[in-house]
Scaffold this motif. Sequence first.
Motif, PDB file in Angstrom:
ATOM      1  N   ARG A   1       0.840  -1.205   0.000  1.00  0.00           N
ATOM      2  CA  ARG A   1       0.000   0.000   0.000  1.00  0.00           C
ATOM      3  C   ARG A   1       0.876   1.255   0.000  1.00  0.00           C
ATOM      4  NH1 ARG A   1      -4.897  -0.666   4.162  1.00  0.00           N
ATOM      5  NH2 ARG A   1      -5.517   1.198   2.970  1.00  0.00           N
TER       6      ARG A   1
ATOM      7  N   SER B   1       1.030   3.716  -2.207  1.00  0.00           N
ATOM      8  CA  SER B   1       0.314   4.947  -2.538  1.00  0.00           C
ATOM      9  C   SER B   1      -0.455   5.482  -1.344  1.00  0.00           C
ATOM     10  CB  SER B   1      -0.641   4.699  -3.705  1.00  0.00           C
ATOM     11  OG  SER B   1       0.063   4.311  -4.865  1.00  0.00           O
ATOM     12  N   ASP B   2      -1.079   4.586  -0.566  1.00  0.00           N
ATOM     13  CA  ASP B   2      -1.841   5.025   0.602  1.00  0.00           C
ATOM     14  C   ASP B   2      -0.926   5.629   1.660  1.00  0.00           C
ATOM     15  OD1 ASP B   2      -4.186   4.140  -0.558  1.00  0.00           O
ATOM     16  OD2 ASP B   2      -4.043   2.148   0.346  1.00  0.00           O
TER      17      ASP B   2
ATOM     18  N   LEU C   1       2.030   7.023   1.138  1.00  0.00           N
ATOM     19  CA  LEU C   1       2.534   8.297   0.638  1.00  0.00           C
ATOM     20  C   LEU C   1       1.465   9.377   0.735  1.00  0.00           C
ATOM     21  CD1 LEU C   1       4.895   9.773  -0.644  1.00  0.00           C
ATOM     22  CD2 LEU C   1       4.059   9.076  -2.891  1.00  0.00           C
ATOM     23  N   GLU C   2       0.220   9.030   0.458  1.00  0.00           N
ATOM     24  CA  GLU C   2      -0.874   9.988   0.584  1.00  0.00           C
ATOM     25  C   GLU C   2      -0.980  10.501   2.021  1.00  0.00           C
ATOM     26  OE1 GLU C   2      -4.506  12.161  -0.175  1.00  0.00           O
ATOM     27  OE2 GLU C   2      -2.838  11.473  -1.421  1.00  0.00           O
TER      28      GLU C   2
ATOM     29  N   TRP D   1      10.444   5.708  -7.959  1.00  0.00           N
ATOM     30  CA  TRP D   1       9.458   5.628  -6.863  1.00  0.00           C
ATOM     31  C   TRP D   1       8.648   6.916  -6.749  1.00  0.00           C
ATOM     32  CZ3 TRP D   1       9.575   8.199  -1.881  1.00  0.00           C
ATOM     33  CH2 TRP D   1       8.500   7.839  -1.065  1.00  0.00           C
ATOM     34  N   TRP D   2       9.281   7.994  -6.323  1.00  0.00           N
ATOM     35  CA  TRP D   2       8.599   9.265  -6.123  1.00  0.00           C
ATOM     36  C   TRP D   2       8.012   9.785  -7.434  1.00  0.00           C
ATOM     37  CZ3 TRP D   2       6.740  12.601  -2.622  1.00  0.00           C
ATOM     38  CH2 TRP D   2       6.635  13.946  -2.937  1.00  0.00           C
TER      39      TRP D   2
ATOM     40  N   GLU E   1       4.965   7.486  -8.315  1.00  0.00           N
ATOM     41  CA  GLU E   1       3.854   7.552  -7.358  1.00  0.00           C
ATOM     42  C   GLU E   1       3.137   8.898  -7.382  1.00  0.00           C
ATOM     43  OE1 GLU E   1       2.501   5.227  -5.575  1.00  0.00           O
ATOM     44  OE2 GLU E   1       3.913   3.678  -6.215  1.00  0.00           O
ATOM     45  N   THR E   2       3.871   9.976  -7.612  1.00  0.00           N
ATOM     46  CA  THR E   2       3.242  11.301  -7.602  1.00  0.00           C
ATOM     47  C   THR E   2       2.760  11.731  -8.980  1.00  0.00           C
ATOM     48  OG1 THR E   2       5.404  12.382  -7.917  1.00  0.00           O
ATOM     49  CG2 THR E   2       4.637  12.056  -5.642  1.00  0.00           C
TER      50      THR E   2
ATOM     51  N   MET F   1      -1.051  12.159  -9.147  1.00  0.00           N
ATOM     52  CA  MET F   1      -1.731  12.793  -8.018  1.00  0.00           C
ATOM     53  C   MET F   1      -2.381  14.114  -8.400  1.00  0.00           C
ATOM     54  SD  MET F   1       0.615  12.156  -4.640  1.00  0.00           S
ATOM     55  CE  MET F   1       0.732  10.515  -3.883  1.00  0.00           C
TER      56      MET F   1
ATOM     57  N   THR G   1      -6.147  14.658  -4.168  1.00  0.00           N
ATOM     58  CA  THR G   1      -5.192  14.044  -3.255  1.00  0.00           C
ATOM     59  C   THR G   1      -4.598  15.105  -2.341  1.00  0.00           C
ATOM     60  OG1 THR G   1      -3.359  14.403  -4.800  1.00  0.00           O
ATOM     61  CG2 THR G   1      -4.597  12.327  -5.004  1.00  0.00           C
TER      62      THR G   1
END
Length: 716
Positions: A29, A31-32, A34-35, A68-69, A72-73, A76, A81
């Motif tokens: 999880r 994304s969750d 990071l959110e 990664w960053w 994932e972003t 968004m 978000t």
Amino acid sequence: MKTLPLRSTRSVNERTVELLNETAARHGRISDVLEAVVAVTAEPGHLLNADRLHATLAKMPRPERDAWWGVETYSMLWDVTALHRLLRWAEQYPTPPHLRPASHTAQPRLGQRAPLAAQAVGSAEKEAVRLAATTLVWTLTSSNRFLRDRATKGLVQLLLGHGDVLVSLLDRFLREDVQKVDDPYLFERLVWVAYGVMSRRGEGEEQGALLGRIARRLIDHLYGDINSPAHASRNALLCDAATRLVTTAHGAGCLTDEEATAVRHPHSCAEIGSAPAEEELDVLFPLKEQPESSWGSVRSSLSSLGDFARYEIQPAVHHFSLLPLSSGYPGRPSWQRTNDPVVVDPAGIPAFAESLPQAVRAALSTPAAVAHLLTGWEGRQVLDQDQYSLLQGCQVPPTEDERLADTRVDAEWASRWVLGRVAELGWSPELFSEFDTFRRRLPSSRQSHKGERIGKKYQWMALHELVERLANHHHPHRTDEHDPIGYPGAARLSLLDIDPSLPPARHPFSVTDNDSSSPDEADNATFATADPSHPLAPPVPALPENDGAADWISSPDNLPDLEELGIRTDSEGRQWVVLHEQATDDHDGRGWNASRGQAEQWHHVYSWIVPDQQFASLLRWLEGRSLTNRLMPEGLNRHSLLLADFPTVPSPWTDPEPDAWHVETFQYEEYEEAEPAQDSSLALDSDDDPEDDLEALNPDPAPVDLSERRQLHPLV
């Protein structure tokens, strides 16, 4: 995780961090998590605020961070978000009262419930701004151009009233943690943020002090240690932004002449280096059926048929010649040698004669015949390719410096250089091919302005580094005396990709990336397209239905009134002169219908601005001349200018002496013998004497104060 932003900062400890990491690693999880983390990055004193995010991201090598960053972003921005909320808060942050224009209240932004009032800034709010800005600075690494562009303008808006925070960000990213951050994409945009802030803050004693502080830091951070990842020689846009700030500070008296010379080209820079050979590409960058191990997306973009190679690399590198700066520019450049007589080298004639048929060998192998073939058009028509090559060998070649100065940097070589540098910077199929392939398959992938794949980010970084190396080691390629003698800056090479001096635009809460019904990007422009009913908009003509188009075309009464096109009256009764405009109307509206075969009317308005003393002589010169088909000489491409450049450009990157004007000469072959070349356009030039140029239009001119050209009326 959803309750993390609601918890007291005291309830979050290292055990919380362990649980979050375990949730991301064991349960997937990411994304969750990071959110939840981004939601608290702007909270002062929070264990998971932006300082911790900064430390985490700074520890990661750039390629792994992007994998990664960056991934994932990436999306968004297109949903509601935490990062989107943070960005919108920055975009809507109140402009300091002393910087607001004295005009009516602006229309509320989409989604804004009420105007935000400017209040005294306390230490807690200043810390929240610093933390929020730190998070947004990290989004400048994104290959999603929409996210990166909005973050850039959002940061400018957020930092308008927080000069100290801006200085601390420059110190943190460009000096303290520069080796860890190691991302030219971030460095470049952070300095453009600084430029946007300073260009929007106006003038004054406080402004001058801050401008001087920032300029000195940039000189120290970007032009000091050549081994720094943020050295100006690593990125043409980084160097351009720093040059603008330093030059502005120098012009305002905030820097000495000696300090300002640091940004001038050439400055310290790594050697250009070599490019991978064509025959090595398949070994170094293999094309395989498995996307996870293929360089296909990058290589296709950089091939001779690729858009990036054709429309980005070639125009940029063609501004440079092969002549190194270590050699002086030829005393007689190419345009002065155009009409030189051909000098035949007798040593080359025997090989050329041997290639000719026996019947014409004697006639065509004399020095006079060879000179004629080299000068005229007959050689290309009567000789085959091999024979013509041997013919050219009969001519005394230019000197080595002349040859190098006349030759542009090869675009195919440059594409291979960029490809090799992309690999050195860390792009690899194993890390990025899957994501980049997915991005290329979306319906928006063929649009001109789109969120780009990560490989494109690495291509941009490589190209901008190549341009800066060329600028520091090679003479520009020049075709006439008015071409710049030195490197003219990124704007003249059409490399600028954002105007940070423009305020943030209005945007909807969410837009699906691949939603074909989403609004066009022009709908989210800072200055939206004017409604056709606006008093300053072009007059809307009365156009007929399709069956009346023929009569409409043949009737002279339907021609537009020139005074109506050239002069507009606003709602307060003030008259404005239209200096530049391009408009098209059809029967269905202003570009709202893509159908063809209907009535359509278009007009272009161009203009020159000249002193009163030249007006009469210019009108006399224009009598009987047609300015259609773009024969009217044009100024600099307006797309290379920023809002902060108006009404005048603060200029060492465009023209060294903006007050020196010249009248340029235009020659057309069909009139060359019957009519001497005429002086025709007004343009900037630092090499010509402005008094000589004025005499070209007026044999007996009155004294002219060139500073009058800075006293322009408001432009619409």
